[in-house]
Write a protein that holds these residues in place. Structure first.
Motif, mmCIF file in Angstrom:
data_model
loop_
_atom_site.group_PDB
_atom_site.id
_atom_site.type_symbol
_atom_site.label_atom_id
_atom_site.label_comp_id
_atom_site.label_asym_id
_atom_site.label_seq_id
_atom_site.Cartn_x
_atom_site.Cartn_y
_atom_site.Cartn_z
ATOM 1 N N ILE A 178 4.866 30.256 19.723
ATOM 2 C CA ILE A 178 4.900 29.071 20.579
ATOM 3 C C ILE A 178 5.532 29.423 21.924
ATOM 4 O O ILE A 178 6.583 30.080 21.978
ATOM 5 C CB ILE A 178 5.723 27.942 19.923
ATOM 6 N N VAL A 179 4.891 29.004 22.988
ATOM 7 C CA VAL A 179 5.535 28.969 24.301
ATOM 8 C C VAL A 179 5.963 27.530 24.509
ATOM 9 O O VAL A 179 5.179 26.599 24.290
ATOM 10 C CB VAL A 179 4.587 29.419 25.424
ATOM 11 N N TYR A 180 7.217 27.331 24.888
ATOM 12 C CA TYR A 180 7.772 25.981 24.926
ATOM 13 C C TYR A 180 8.579 25.747 26.195
ATOM 14 O O TYR A 180 8.942 26.688 26.923
ATOM 15 C CB TYR A 180 8.683 25.763 23.707
ATOM 16 N N LEU A 181 8.856 24.494 26.437
ATOM 17 C CA LEU A 181 9.817 24.082 27.458
ATOM 18 C C LEU A 181 10.987 23.435 26.736
ATOM 19 O O LEU A 181 10.796 22.615 25.835
ATOM 20 C CB LEU A 181 9.199 23.084 28.437
ATOM 21 N N ALA A 182 12.201 23.831 27.108
ATOM 22 C CA ALA A 182 13.397 23.246 26.516
ATOM 23 C C ALA A 182 14.360 22.866 27.630
ATOM 24 O O ALA A 182 14.431 23.531 28.667
ATOM 25 C CB ALA A 182 14.073 24.240 25.556
ATOM 26 N N ASN A 183 15.098 21.792 27.412
ATOM 27 C CA ASN A 183 16.052 21.311 28.403
ATOM 28 C C ASN A 183 17.444 21.298 27.778
ATOM 29 O O ASN A 183 17.732 20.479 26.915
ATOM 30 C CB ASN A 183 15.667 19.907 28.881
ATOM 31 N N SER A 184 18.266 22.231 28.198
ATOM 32 C CA SER A 184 19.652 22.270 27.736
ATOM 33 C C SER A 184 20.591 22.060 28.916
ATOM 34 O O SER A 184 21.375 21.129 28.948
ATOM 35 C CB SER A 184 19.949 23.595 27.015
ATOM 36 N N SER A 185 20.481 22.930 29.916
ATOM 37 C CA SER A 185 21.186 22.709 31.182
ATOM 38 C C SER A 185 20.176 22.427 32.287
ATOM 39 O O SER A 185 20.501 21.878 33.333
ATOM 40 C CB SER A 185 22.005 23.949 31.552
ATOM 41 N N ASN A 186 18.953 22.827 32.050
ATOM 42 C CA ASN A 186 17.833 22.673 32.971
ATOM 43 C C ASN A 186 16.572 22.947 32.168
ATOM 44 O O ASN A 186 16.625 23.429 31.037
ATOM 45 C CB ASN A 186 17.954 23.669 34.138
ATOM 46 N N VAL A 187 15.437 22.643 32.746
ATOM 47 C CA VAL A 187 14.183 22.928 32.061
ATOM 48 C C VAL A 187 13.908 24.432 32.141
ATOM 49 O O VAL A 187 13.959 25.023 33.220
ATOM 50 C CB VAL A 187 13.011 22.146 32.679
ATOM 51 N N LYS A 188 13.640 25.055 30.988
ATOM 52 C CA LYS A 188 13.346 26.478 30.938
ATOM 53 C C LYS A 188 12.157 26.724 30.039
ATOM 54 O O LYS A 188 11.844 25.918 29.161
ATOM 55 C CB LYS A 188 14.554 27.277 30.425
ATOM 56 N N VAL A 189 11.505 27.855 30.254
ATOM 57 C CA VAL A 189 10.396 28.273 29.411
ATOM 58 C C VAL A 189 10.895 29.331 28.432
ATOM 59 O O VAL A 189 11.788 30.117 28.753
ATOM 60 C CB VAL A 189 9.219 28.819 30.258
ATOM 61 N N GLY A 190 10.335 29.335 27.236
ATOM 62 C CA GLY A 190 10.741 30.316 26.244
ATOM 63 C C GLY A 190 9.638 30.584 25.250
ATOM 64 O O GLY A 190 8.597 29.913 25.229
ATOM 65 N N VAL A 191 9.878 31.590 24.399
ATOM 66 C CA VAL A 191 8.920 32.007 23.369
ATOM 67 C C VAL A 191 9.623 32.070 22.027
ATOM 68 O O VAL A 191 10.773 32.516 21.935
ATOM 69 C CB VAL A 191 8.337 33.395 23.707
ATOM 70 N N THR A 192 8.955 31.634 20.985
ATOM 71 C CA THR A 192 9.482 31.782 19.638
ATOM 72 C C THR A 192 8.329 31.809 18.653
ATOM 73 O O THR A 192 7.221 31.344 18.947
ATOM 74 C CB THR A 192 10.462 30.650 19.290
ATOM 75 N N ARG A 193 8.587 32.372 17.475
ATOM 76 C CA ARG A 193 7.597 32.274 16.412
ATOM 77 C C ARG A 193 7.453 30.800 15.995
ATOM 78 O O ARG A 193 8.429 30.062 16.002
ATOM 79 C CB ARG A 193 8.027 33.112 15.211
ATOM 80 N N LYS A 194 6.270 30.413 15.614
ATOM 81 C CA LYS A 194 6.042 29.022 15.229
ATOM 82 C C LYS A 194 6.971 28.606 14.096
ATOM 83 O O LYS A 194 7.446 27.466 14.045
ATOM 84 C CB LYS A 194 4.584 28.828 14.815
ATOM 85 N N SER A 195 7.261 29.546 13.200
ATOM 86 C CA SER A 195 8.126 29.249 12.052
ATOM 87 C C SER A 195 9.563 28.953 12.467
ATOM 88 O O SER A 195 10.349 28.442 11.669
ATOM 89 C CB SER A 195 8.112 30.424 11.068
ATOM 90 N N GLN A 196 9.922 29.268 13.726
ATOM 91 C CA GLN A 196 11.285 29.058 14.208
ATOM 92 C C GLN A 196 11.443 27.773 15.016
ATOM 93 O O GLN A 196 12.480 27.559 15.649
ATOM 94 C CB GLN A 196 11.730 30.258 15.047
#
Length: 264
Positions: A106-124
């Protein structure tokens, strides 16, 4: 009560709020139950997560020798775009690399301190978002291997951040963002190879953490320097323990340290 074991990243359950567990070889600790209590953390020794030796930890919970030899610490772990298993090319151990790289990512967007892009296995999903301390996240692309996820992340880095400001995250300096809008805005920059895997109907996932109060000026605990620390636990966010005196302890960055934890 005293618990002793080698630190690995806290295991989590996606609940309201998130539940956290420290898992040791012969025991486990529900960390949420310690919130509001005084605890003491004491460094005992090193224990490499791969070979088990008491050599100093170099990075990612591994001693220096293991870090430069085992596939779990290869460059493609931190840089997915370097993955080559889809080409049947070995880096350190092709069997392991195929097992990890040739599965849905999965390529995702997450917002913790700001919007960022990241990669993870779908199972995670959503574990990865929890570990980063994100209060909201959304999937934008689901691809069949790590390489495609990596080149997508690289392409999007020119248009959105790829790092979290850990101090802002721990201070809870949050700004709610419409991640659906962000997703659609970034779609034109997704590489052609990954564009067929774009996820246009996913909604945001919201995450709540077990925190009584946030530190105003987070001060990171260096357990190797201090050898022990005692304080009142007031919350958990990401992989951090938050204490009343503004001290914060990153469990994941201290993997491979054997500690004793006394509940006072």
């Amino acid at each position: 009560m005293i618990y002793t074991g080698v630190l690995t990243k806290m295991q989590t359950e996606f609940k309201e709020p998130v539940s956290y567990y420290l898992v040791f070889e012969d025991d486990f600790l529900n960390v949420n139950q310690l919130i509001g209590k005084n605890i003491e953390i004491k460094f005992e020794k090193f224990q490499c997560l791969n070979c088990g030796s008491d050599a100093p930890i170099f990075r990612q919970g591994f001693c220096k020798s293991c870090f430069f030899e085992i596939p779990q610490a290869a460059d493609w772990i931190m840089h997915p775009e370097l993955s080559k298993a889809h080409l049947d090319i070995e880096d350190r151990d092709l069997t392991y690399e195929k097992q990890v790289q040739l599965q849905p990512h999965i390529v995702y967007l997450a917002n913790s301190s700001n919007v960022k892009v990241g990669v993870t296995r779908k199972s995670q999903v959503p574990t990865r978002w929890i570990d980063q301390g994100a209060h909201e996240a959304i999937e934008i692309v689901e691809v069949p291997n790590r390489y495609l996820a990596g080149i997508t992340e690289v392409a999007l880095k020119d248009h959105v951040a790829d790092k979290t400001n850990w101090r802002s995250m721990l201070k809870n300096d949050l700004k709610d963002e419409d991640l659906v809008v962000w997703r659609d805005k970034l779609k034109p920059y997704i590489p052609q190879e990954a564009l067929p895997y774009f996820l246009e109907n996913h909604k945001e996932t919201n995450i709540h953490f077990p925190v009584l109060s946030y530190p105003e000026k987070p001060n990171s605990l260096n357990l190797l320097k201090s050898q022990n620390y005692s304080g009142k636990l007031v919350g958990i966010k990401g992989q951090y323990l938050l204490f009343e005196d503004n001290t914060v302890f990153n469990v994941r960055s201290n993997e491979g340290l054997v500690v004793s934890i006394a509940v006072q």
